[in-house]
Design an enzyme around this catalytic site. Structure first.
Site, PDB file in Angstrom:
ATOM      1  N   HIS A  26       0.735  -1.167  -0.134  1.00 16.24           N
ATOM      2  CA  HIS A  26      -0.161   0.003   0.059  1.00 16.24           C
ATOM      3  C   HIS A  26       0.695   1.356   0.270  1.00 16.24           C
ATOM      4  CE1 HIS A  26      -3.981   2.057   0.933  1.00 16.24           C
ATOM      5  NE2 HIS A  26      -3.055   2.762   1.182  1.00 16.24           N
ATOM      6  N   HIS A  28       1.249   5.070  -2.557  1.00 14.57           N
ATOM      7  CA  HIS A  28       1.014   5.937  -3.626  1.00 14.57           C
ATOM      8  C   HIS A  28       1.707   6.860  -4.331  1.00 14.57           C
ATOM      9  CE1 HIS A  28      -3.007   5.585  -1.196  1.00 14.57           C
ATOM     10  NE2 HIS A  28      -2.074   5.867  -0.121  1.00 14.57           N
ATOM     11  N   ARG A 118     -10.547   0.855  -5.863  1.00 10.80           N
ATOM     12  CA  ARG A 118     -10.532   1.418  -4.333  1.00 10.80           C
ATOM     13  C   ARG A 118     -11.641   2.451  -4.294  1.00 10.80           C
ATOM     14  NH1 ARG A 118      -6.590   5.336  -1.017  1.00 10.80           N
ATOM     15  NH2 ARG A 118      -6.672   4.289   1.008  1.00 10.80           N
ATOM     16  N   HIS A 175      -6.041  -0.132   6.094  1.00 12.34           N
ATOM     17  CA  HIS A 175      -5.457   0.471   7.441  1.00 12.34           C
ATOM     18  C   HIS A 175      -6.259   0.014   8.989  1.00 12.34           C
ATOM     19  CE1 HIS A 175      -3.687   2.872   4.831  1.00 12.34           C
ATOM     20  NE2 HIS A 175      -4.530   3.971   4.283  1.00 12.34           N
ATOM     21  N   ASP A 244       2.270   2.944   3.236  1.00 11.78           N
ATOM     22  CA  ASP A 244       1.278   4.081   3.043  1.00 11.78           C
ATOM     23  C   ASP A 244       1.951   5.382   2.799  1.00 11.78           C
ATOM     24  OD1 ASP A 244      -1.364   5.457   2.752  1.00 11.78           O
ATOM     25  OD2 ASP A 244      -0.989   6.144   4.732  1.00 11.78           O
TER      26      ASP A 244
END
Length: 300
Positions: A26, A28, A118, A175, A244
């Site tokens: 995970h 970005h 998502r 999360h 993250d």
């Protein structure tokens, strides 16, 4: 010479050593070359596919899953480009689409390494999708073998329990399922997700401890350990870990990614299970090819 890691505090390496084939499931990518959606203030700089390999070098992961950020809306070009740049054999992606997406576009996304979609609905700010879109899109992506990834609040999970139970495809909760602390295990969403996990196709991402922790970085996010361990005890074969990065919810003080990686050893004390969380589980969930060197093979 000290190395500066973009969007990450500290400079030390983790104490824990990542196994061969470890996956950051995970993160970005943000890139101003691609279209922006909503407020440009949500943009994160120094978070491109050229910046991320420095984090991989720091924590030792070799595989990654690029999750489309809300600032790029439904233009998944940024994620597809990142998959190519980081290496298609070791990179997968999670897209954001709306019901008007064509079958041809879904096939194109699949060929580009996308394996899920998502729904970031924990806040309505700049959301590209809504709850009415979840079920029809889940029906369509199920045919491709994809999953739906949900960043919802615990209250939203509890309120949409019937919807979640109807979904035909694999479900991945972001999360730690965003259970509020300090009484995470007593929130109704814990029971909702626990029941879903009995179906054998509901997963949890061990990520984002700073999102709900009251202890914070100073307390080592210690209050997240009980809920992480609860998810692992339930179904150790259906949890994955994610950094993250670049931590878009933390614009002022970025977390220390070495500390976040080391936290996994507290969440998953057993070394064999931790290896499964980092290697075998993501290989299965994200359809990674078998490593050419000796690694744990995902269970079928």
């Amino acid at each position: 010479m000290d190395i500066s890691y973009p969007n990450s505090s500290g400079a030390r390496r983790p104490v824990s050593v990542a196994p061969e084939g470890a996956c950051d499931a995970h993160m970005h990518i943000y890139d101003r070359r691609f279209a922006l959606h909503g407020s440009p203030d949500a943009m994160v700089d120094k978070a491109t596919a050229d910046d991320y390999p420095l984090l991989q070098q720091r924590i030792g992961t070799q595989r990654t899953v690029v999750v489309q950020p809300r600032v790029h809306g439904t233009d998944n070009s940024v994620t597809l480009d990142a998959i190519r740049a980081l290496g298609a054999a070791n990179t997968r992606g999670v897209a954001v689409v709306r019901p008007d997406v064509s079958d041809a576009e879904l096939e194109r996304l699949h060929a580009g390494g996308i394996r899920g979609i998502r729904f970031t609905l924990y806040t309505s700010a700049n959301a590209a999708t809504d709850f009415s879109m979840v079920e029809p899109l889940a029906q369509r992506v199920h045919a491709l073998g994809w999953h739906v990834q949900l960043h919802w609040s615990a209250d939203q999970i509890a309120a949409h329990a019937e919807l979640l139970a109807r979904l035909p495809c694999t479900i991945v909760f972001d999360h730690l399922a965003r259970l509020p602390l300090p009484n995470a295990l007593s929130h109704p969403a814990f029971d909702v997700v626990s029941r879903l996990r009995e179906n054998g196709r509901t997963w949890i991402k061990l990520s984002g401890p700073y999102l709900d922790s009251k202890a914070g970085a100073a307390g080592g996010y210690a209050d997240t350990t009980a809920i992480a361990q609860a998810w692992v005890r339930q179904a150790p074969e259906r949890v994955v870990w994610g950094s993250d990065w670049p931590h878009p919810t933390e614009p002022v003080a970025k977390p220390d990614d070495a500390a976040l990686f080391d936290l996994l050893s507290q969440w998953v004390p057993d070394a064999a299970t931790r290896h499964r969380v980092l290697v075998g589980n993501p290989a299965l969930l994200y359809d990674f090819p078998e490593m050419t060197t000796k690694t744990e093979k995902p269970e079928k």
